[in-house]
Design an enzyme around this catalytic site. Sequence first.
Site, PDB file in Angstrom:
ATOM      1  N   LEU A 204       0.831  -1.207   0.000  1.00  0.00           N
ATOM      2  CA  LEU A 204       0.000   0.000   0.000  1.00  0.00           C
ATOM      3  C   LEU A 204       0.863   1.253   0.000  1.00  0.00           C
ATOM      4  CD1 LEU A 204      -2.664  -0.967   2.716  1.00  0.00           C
ATOM      5  CD2 LEU A 204      -3.018  -0.852   0.256  1.00  0.00           C
ATOM      6  N   GLY A 207       7.632   3.685   3.818  1.00  0.00           N
ATOM      7  CA  GLY A 207       8.155   4.860   4.509  1.00  0.00           C
ATOM      8  C   GLY A 207       9.590   4.641   4.914  1.00  0.00           C
ATOM      9  N   TYR A 209      10.764   3.465   7.769  1.00  0.00           N
ATOM     10  CA  TYR A 209      11.074   2.321   8.622  1.00  0.00           C
ATOM     11  C   TYR A 209      10.414   1.027   8.162  1.00  0.00           C
ATOM     12  CZ  TYR A 209      11.315   6.518  11.529  1.00  0.00           C
ATOM     13  OH  TYR A 209      11.551   7.772  11.994  1.00  0.00           O
ATOM     14  N   ASP A 326       5.844  13.045  15.177  1.00  0.00           N
ATOM     15  CA  ASP A 326       6.106  13.022  13.735  1.00  0.00           C
ATOM     16  C   ASP A 326       4.836  13.375  12.955  1.00  0.00           C
ATOM     17  OD1 ASP A 326       7.649  12.746  11.478  1.00  0.00           O
ATOM     18  OD2 ASP A 326       7.510  10.575  11.385  1.00  0.00           O
TER      19      ASP A 326
HETATM   20  P1  ADP Z   1       7.014   4.851   7.937  1.00  0.00           P
HETATM   21  O1  ADP Z   1       6.578   4.929   9.360  1.00  0.00           O
HETATM   22  O2  ADP Z   1       8.062   3.808   7.688  1.00  0.00           O
HETATM   23  O3  ADP Z   1       7.379   6.204   7.368  1.00  0.00           O
HETATM   24  P2  ADP Z   1       4.291   4.893   7.166  1.00  0.00           P
HETATM   25  O4  ADP Z   1       3.584   4.464   8.387  1.00  0.00           O
HETATM   26  O5  ADP Z   1       4.332   6.364   6.893  1.00  0.00           O
HETATM   27  O6  ADP Z   1       5.748   4.307   7.109  1.00  0.00           O
HETATM   28  O7  ADP Z   1       3.607   4.128   5.971  1.00  0.00           O
HETATM   29  C1  ADP Z   1       4.016   4.279   4.640  1.00  0.00           C
HETATM   30  C2  ADP Z   1       2.801   4.471   3.747  1.00  0.00           C
HETATM   31  O8  ADP Z   1       1.929   3.349   3.829  1.00  0.00           O
HETATM   32  C3  ADP Z   1       1.937   5.663   4.151  1.00  0.00           C
HETATM   33  O9  ADP Z   1       2.422   6.840   3.627  1.00  0.00           O
HETATM   34  C4  ADP Z   1       0.577   5.276   3.593  1.00  0.00           C
HETATM   35  O10 ADP Z   1       0.502   5.593   2.219  1.00  0.00           O
HETATM   36  C5  ADP Z   1       0.575   3.759   3.761  1.00  0.00           C
HETATM   37  N1  ADP Z   1      -0.122   3.434   5.017  1.00  0.00           N
HETATM   38  C6  ADP Z   1       0.372   3.511   6.277  1.00  0.00           C
HETATM   39  N2  ADP Z   1      -0.540   3.136   7.192  1.00  0.00           N
HETATM   40  C7  ADP Z   1      -1.655   2.816   6.498  1.00  0.00           C
HETATM   41  C8  ADP Z   1      -2.971   2.367   6.872  1.00  0.00           C
HETATM   42  N3  ADP Z   1      -3.290   2.184   8.154  1.00  0.00           N
HETATM   43  N4  ADP Z   1      -3.871   2.147   5.891  1.00  0.00           N
HETATM   44  C9  ADP Z   1      -3.540   2.353   4.593  1.00  0.00           C
HETATM   45  N5  ADP Z   1      -2.335   2.772   4.172  1.00  0.00           N
HETATM   46  C10 ADP Z   1      -1.392   3.007   5.102  1.00  0.00           C
END
Ligand code: ADP
Length: 511
Positions: A204, A207, A209, A326
């Site tokens: 989906l 990021g 991490y 964040d």
């Molecule tokens: P990181 O913490 O590694 O930066 P994220 O939590 O930001 O990663 O997740 C990366 C991407 O995945 C988000 O920008 C979003 O597009 C998608 N994403 C994250 N959490 C969800 C969720 N609960 N439902 C749908 N998509 C999600």
Amino acid sequence: MSLAQSISKREHSDDLLQSNKRQQTGLTNYETKETLPLVAQLFNLIPGKECTYNISEKPITTIGRSRSCDITLNEPDISTTHCELHLIDMEVDGIHRKLINIIDKSRNGTFINGSRLVKKDCILKNGDRVVFGKTFSFLFKYVSISDLNNAESDSATAAAESKDDNTVFKKPQFSFTSSQNALKRQPRQKPSSVFDKYLIGKELGSGHYAVVKDGTNKQTGQAVAVKIFHPQQNDDQKKSKQFREETNILMRIHHPNIVNLLDSFVEPISKSQIQKYLVLEKIVDGELFERIVKKTSLRQDETKSIFKQILVGLKYLHNQNIIHRDIKPENILLNITRRTSPDQLQLGPWDEDEIDIQVKIADFGLAKFTGEMQFTNTLCGTPSYVAPEVLTKTGYTSKVDMWSAGVILYVCLCGFPPFSEQLGPPSLKEQILQAKYAFYTPYWDNIDDSILHLISHLLVLDANKRYSVDQVFEHEWLKDSTPQANVIKDMKRLQLSDGQLPKTYSEMSCL
Ligand code: ADP
């Protein structure tokens, strides 16, 4: 070929035939003794060749072309000893688990889910597709307590099937030892592997991490998002325990404006490495960031409705003593209810085709999963939204989220951040440390003064003087009162020369 050679060859192939027959009825050479309990199974997936190989609780199970292997696969592309399955007992997430570590010994390769094992050990997980050479494709599955229970209820069917010689694919059968009988009596346990409970699908997003993938709860069919963190060393049991305690706390956090944490798992991937999995409420309409990029900037009324929901979520987190740290448009996710006919009433100042938008804050408690050091370093690496006291590491409170909320409010309305390298000199970090920003003309010309007033009470260096969530709720812009003219006497809209005009996110994404 001499007579002796041909007899020996015939004996050899008879032997192989016997051995294959034994294995195809679900009995490996080893298990005919029926002394060791079953740990896992390999299901042959090739149509017409369906069979099951059992892996028992033996320190090493060998697979290869040789008759001396525990599982004999008689094809030319299979090496004499093609691979070894090592039984390991690992404590992961406070639970002792018997796992299978696969070690490749072959010329033509062993492949796990399409990737060749190259001089690395790999712990098999439920649902892994294991291919030996070019011919043998298997599905791997651990034998769980519920399998044993099911096996009992299925035993009549299985026994009937086993009598039918024409049935090639037989359900696994079990001869229960007394210890397995003891297991049968135990209540159903929480699945210890994410793969037991969820089907994991396509990506989906990703990021800093983790990657986030689509998931489905196998029992309820609930759609979820599964966040899979990059592998970490499994060297600290104390940290594992802490992870369990912290996820347990975070799972109790429930709010409509927060992406809820539903489940968490730790999966071993090798003897020394683990991977953490968070199962999250799935949000379907993407990030606030994408909305800003698509629309260049958001209208004031739309911004207000989104900002209010962010504040409600933050208030809830702050009341639970959780500081997000964040907050940025990439971590604000949206669920949009679409309008299918013009008769449907809109529930907010949304676009024509939208009935309502629910705003969800993602990634709370992230520091707990990534490790404090890595988290702070990443924050400080790209600090566009980060409060000055996080950069100076001088101690922080929930007010750091209020700074970030101020940055978000700014970005929503003009489409670019208040602090950026592009606006320098000074550097991005220096701009933040001095709270040096401005409301550039023409971008801010038509924006209410009351909003400028609010932003200038959020982007404040001294955290004690920075507005809290409650103070923002009391602010006139959020209370829907008519904005007073010239609230800000000292806040001038700044004129920049053409060459200095900031680029919006939307312009940057077109580059
Ligand atoms: P990181 O913490 O590694 O930066 P994220 O939590 O930001 O990663 O997740 C990366 C991407 O995945 C988000 O920008 C979003 O597009 C998608 N994403 C994250 N959490 C969800 C969720 N609960 N439902 C749908 N998509 C999600």
